[in-house]
Design a protein around this motif. Structure first.
Motif, PDB file in Angstrom:
ATOM      1  N   TRP A 237      -8.971   0.498  -5.013  1.00 60.68           N
ATOM      2  CA  TRP A 237      -7.961   1.188  -4.213  1.00 60.68           C
ATOM      3  C   TRP A 237      -7.101   0.191  -3.440  1.00 60.68           C
ATOM      4  O   TRP A 237      -5.914   0.449  -3.195  1.00 60.68           O
ATOM      5  CB  TRP A 237      -8.621   2.171  -3.259  1.00 60.68           C
ATOM      6  CG  TRP A 237      -7.624   2.963  -2.458  1.00 60.68           C
ATOM      7  CD1 TRP A 237      -7.373   2.873  -1.132  1.00 60.68           C
ATOM      8  CD2 TRP A 237      -6.720   3.953  -2.969  1.00 60.68           C
ATOM      9  NE1 TRP A 237      -6.385   3.741  -0.765  1.00 60.68           N
ATOM     10  CE2 TRP A 237      -5.953   4.419  -1.871  1.00 60.68           C
ATOM     11  CE3 TRP A 237      -6.492   4.480  -4.238  1.00 60.68           C
ATOM     12  CZ2 TRP A 237      -4.976   5.401  -2.012  1.00 60.68           C
ATOM     13  CZ3 TRP A 237      -5.507   5.458  -4.383  1.00 60.68           C
ATOM     14  CH2 TRP A 237      -4.774   5.907  -3.273  1.00 60.68           C
ATOM     15  N   THR A 238      -7.680  -0.944  -3.060  1.00 64.08           N
ATOM     16  CA  THR A 238      -6.921  -1.966  -2.336  1.00 64.08           C
ATOM     17  C   THR A 238      -5.770  -2.489  -3.189  1.00 64.08           C
ATOM     18  O   THR A 238      -4.691  -2.797  -2.672  1.00 64.08           O
ATOM     19  CB  THR A 238      -7.841  -3.130  -1.919  1.00 64.08           C
ATOM     20  OG1 THR A 238      -8.846  -2.625  -1.029  1.00 64.08           O
ATOM     21  CG2 THR A 238      -7.056  -4.225  -1.218  1.00 64.08           C
ATOM     22  N   ILE A 240      -4.186  -0.716  -5.430  1.00 60.83           N
ATOM     23  CA  ILE A 240      -3.200   0.365  -5.492  1.00 60.83           C
ATOM     24  C   ILE A 240      -2.480   0.532  -4.158  1.00 60.83           C
ATOM     25  O   ILE A 240      -1.261   0.680  -4.106  1.00 60.83           O
ATOM     26  CB  ILE A 240      -3.897   1.683  -5.891  1.00 60.83           C
ATOM     27  CG1 ILE A 240      -4.538   1.538  -7.279  1.00 60.83           C
ATOM     28  CG2 ILE A 240      -2.915   2.847  -5.872  1.00 60.83           C
ATOM     29  CD1 ILE A 240      -5.432   2.704  -7.670  1.00 60.83           C
ATOM     30  N   GLU A 241      -3.249   0.503  -3.065  1.00 60.63           N
ATOM     31  CA  GLU A 241      -2.698   0.736  -1.740  1.00 60.63           C
ATOM     32  C   GLU A 241      -3.239  -0.304  -0.758  1.00 60.63           C
ATOM     33  O   GLU A 241      -4.263  -0.084  -0.103  1.00 60.63           O
ATOM     34  CB  GLU A 241      -3.053   2.158  -1.277  1.00 60.63           C
ATOM     35  CG  GLU A 241      -2.555   2.502   0.123  1.00 60.63           C
ATOM     36  CD  GLU A 241      -1.084   2.199   0.296  1.00 60.63           C
ATOM     37  OE1 GLU A 241      -0.775   1.319   1.120  1.00 60.63           O
ATOM     38  OE2 GLU A 241      -0.248   2.824  -0.395  1.00 60.63           O
ATOM     39  N   GLY A 243      -2.067  -1.265   2.027  1.00 61.21           N
ATOM     40  CA  GLY A 243      -1.761  -1.016   3.433  1.00 61.21           C
ATOM     41  C   GLY A 243      -0.674  -1.947   3.919  1.00 61.21           C
ATOM     42  O   GLY A 243       0.289  -2.250   3.195  1.00 61.21           O
ATOM     43  N   ASP A 244      -0.820  -2.439   5.162  1.00 63.69           N
ATOM     44  CA  ASP A 244       0.220  -3.288   5.742  1.00 63.69           C
ATOM     45  C   ASP A 244       0.005  -4.774   5.430  1.00 63.69           C
ATOM     46  O   ASP A 244       0.702  -5.627   5.972  1.00 63.69           O
ATOM     47  CB  ASP A 244       0.289  -3.084   7.258  1.00 63.69           C
ATOM     48  CG  ASP A 244      -1.036  -3.368   7.948  1.00 63.69           C
ATOM     49  OD1 ASP A 244      -2.018  -3.704   7.250  1.00 63.69           O
ATOM     50  OD2 ASP A 244      -1.098  -3.235   9.186  1.00 63.69           O
ATOM     51  N   ARG A 247      -0.428  -7.596  -0.979  1.00 62.52           N
ATOM     52  CA  ARG A 247      -1.445  -7.130  -1.929  1.00 62.52           C
ATOM     53  C   ARG A 247      -2.487  -8.205  -2.257  1.00 62.52           C
ATOM     54  O   ARG A 247      -3.686  -7.928  -2.250  1.00 62.52           O
ATOM     55  CB  ARG A 247      -0.764  -6.627  -3.202  1.00 62.52           C
ATOM     56  CG  ARG A 247      -1.731  -6.086  -4.243  1.00 62.52           C
ATOM     57  CD  ARG A 247      -1.015  -5.357  -5.366  1.00 62.52           C
ATOM     58  NE  ARG A 247      -0.703  -3.972  -4.989  1.00 62.52           N
ATOM     59  CZ  ARG A 247       0.494  -3.547  -4.606  1.00 62.52           C
ATOM     60  NH1 ARG A 247       1.512  -4.390  -4.551  1.00 62.52           N
ATOM     61  NH2 ARG A 247       0.700  -2.288  -4.277  1.00 62.52           N
TER      62      ARG A 247
END
Length: 335
Positions: A237-238, A240-241, A243-244, A247
């Protein structure tokens, strides 16, 4: 910032710092001053690279160099036992607690698959008949299932189980980098395998035997597999998303935490392997009563959860994430 140009520009400084660290016991006075100066500069370089978030391998390399240089400059170091203690009182439990909702979700999903697979086998005779021939099924139900736990000496069987389960857990974690799809497949196959075996035993009137033999070691063993699966899902998931965070930086941080969990699970699975080899095996041999075996399995599971929700919660609240400790924070830089 072009990370390759940055690395090429400062490569000689990093090489020189590494050389001085290796020779720290025989440095002249001016070389000691040079060591301190380079340590400060390379610490800033590390902050720049971490902030860019483009090269996790370079971050790891510079982190190790800065840590060694810090030890050379200050003369302080942690003992091996201190490092081991810190891992099991901060890093491992703190990471487990931080990722708890991921492995709780993996647990729920896998158990749901197991329940559906077992119900399908119990309710649909055609599914049961397609699994094995009647003779093979009878052999499995009446002999092979229980004999699996008792046919080998307890210690050697524990080692075999430990190796196998550690491999499954490692797969569940590592496969997370492929957007977690193989991790989901590993969890689903394990759930389906458990459920179909349970269904087969229940249909033949051996449901009580199945659960009495699977649960003593299964409590902790399955929890460890669920934890590995949850960490793998978080890793996927990291990607894919993130966060701030950039990547690659996010992936690097979560991958290092995942490796910490994998290392800790080796110990957890060692304990579950001992329970399977020495407790479940002796239950089959009639040396340990079923209530005692179930009690032992339940006890070690409670100990593990208490460890996560007390030691882990405390470490997490103190800022433990499972990433590399003692690395300089990112600082503002120009350019």
């Amino acid at each position: 910032m072009d990370i390759d140009v940055f690395a090429a520009t400062h490569a000689q400084e990093w090489k020189r710092l590494d050389e001085l660290v290796r020779r720290r016991r025989s440095l002249a006075g001016e070389e000691v001053d040079e060591l301190v100066d380079l340590y400060q500069r390379v610490s800033t370089h590390l902050s720049v690279v971490r902030s860019a978030g483009q090269d996790p391998n370079l971050v790891a390399r510079l982190s190790a160099l800065v840590a060694r240089a810090r030890s050379a400059v200050t003369g302080a170091h942690s003992s091996s036992w201190s490092e081991v203690s810190g891992f099991f009182t901060r890093t491992f439990p703190g990471t487990l607690y931080r990722l708890r909702w991921w492995w709780i979700g993996a647990s729920a999903g896998t158990l749901l698959v197991a329940f559906l697979a077992g119900a399908w086998v119990v309710l649909d005779p055609e599914v049961l008949n397609a699994m094995q021939t009647p003779e093979a099924m009878r052999q499995y139900v009446e002999h092979d299932f229980a004999n699996y736990y008792a046919e080998n000496p307890g210690t050697s069987f524990s080692a075999q189980v430990w190796t196998n389960n550690a491999w499954v857990a490692a797969q569940a974690i590592v496969f997370g980098v492929f957007l977690a799809l193989p991790t989901i497949a590993v969890l689903a196959m394990n759930g389906a395998g458990i459920g179909s075996s349970a269904g087969m035993m229940i249909v033949h009137g051996r449901g009580e035997e199945f659960f009495s033999l699977i649960l003593p070691h299964g409590f902790l063993e399955l929890t460890a597999v669920f934890v590995a699966g949850g960490v793998g899902l978080k890793l996927g998931w990291t990607i894919i998303e993130p966060g701030d965070r950039p990547r690659l930086r996010a992936l690097g941080e979560e991958a290092r935490a995942a490796m910490a969990v994998a290392l800790g699970l080796v110990v957890v699975l060692f304990v579950s392997g001992l329970v399977e080899g020495l407790v479940t095996g002796n239950m089959v041999r009639g040396r340990i009563a079923t209530p005692v075996g179930l009690g032992i399995g339940f006890f070690v599971e409670v100990l593990f959860l208490a460890y996560v929700y007390t030691v882990g919660k405390r470490a997490y609240r103190k800022g433990e994430t499972g990433d590399i400790r003692n690395t300089p924070e990112a600082v503002p830089v120009a350019g």
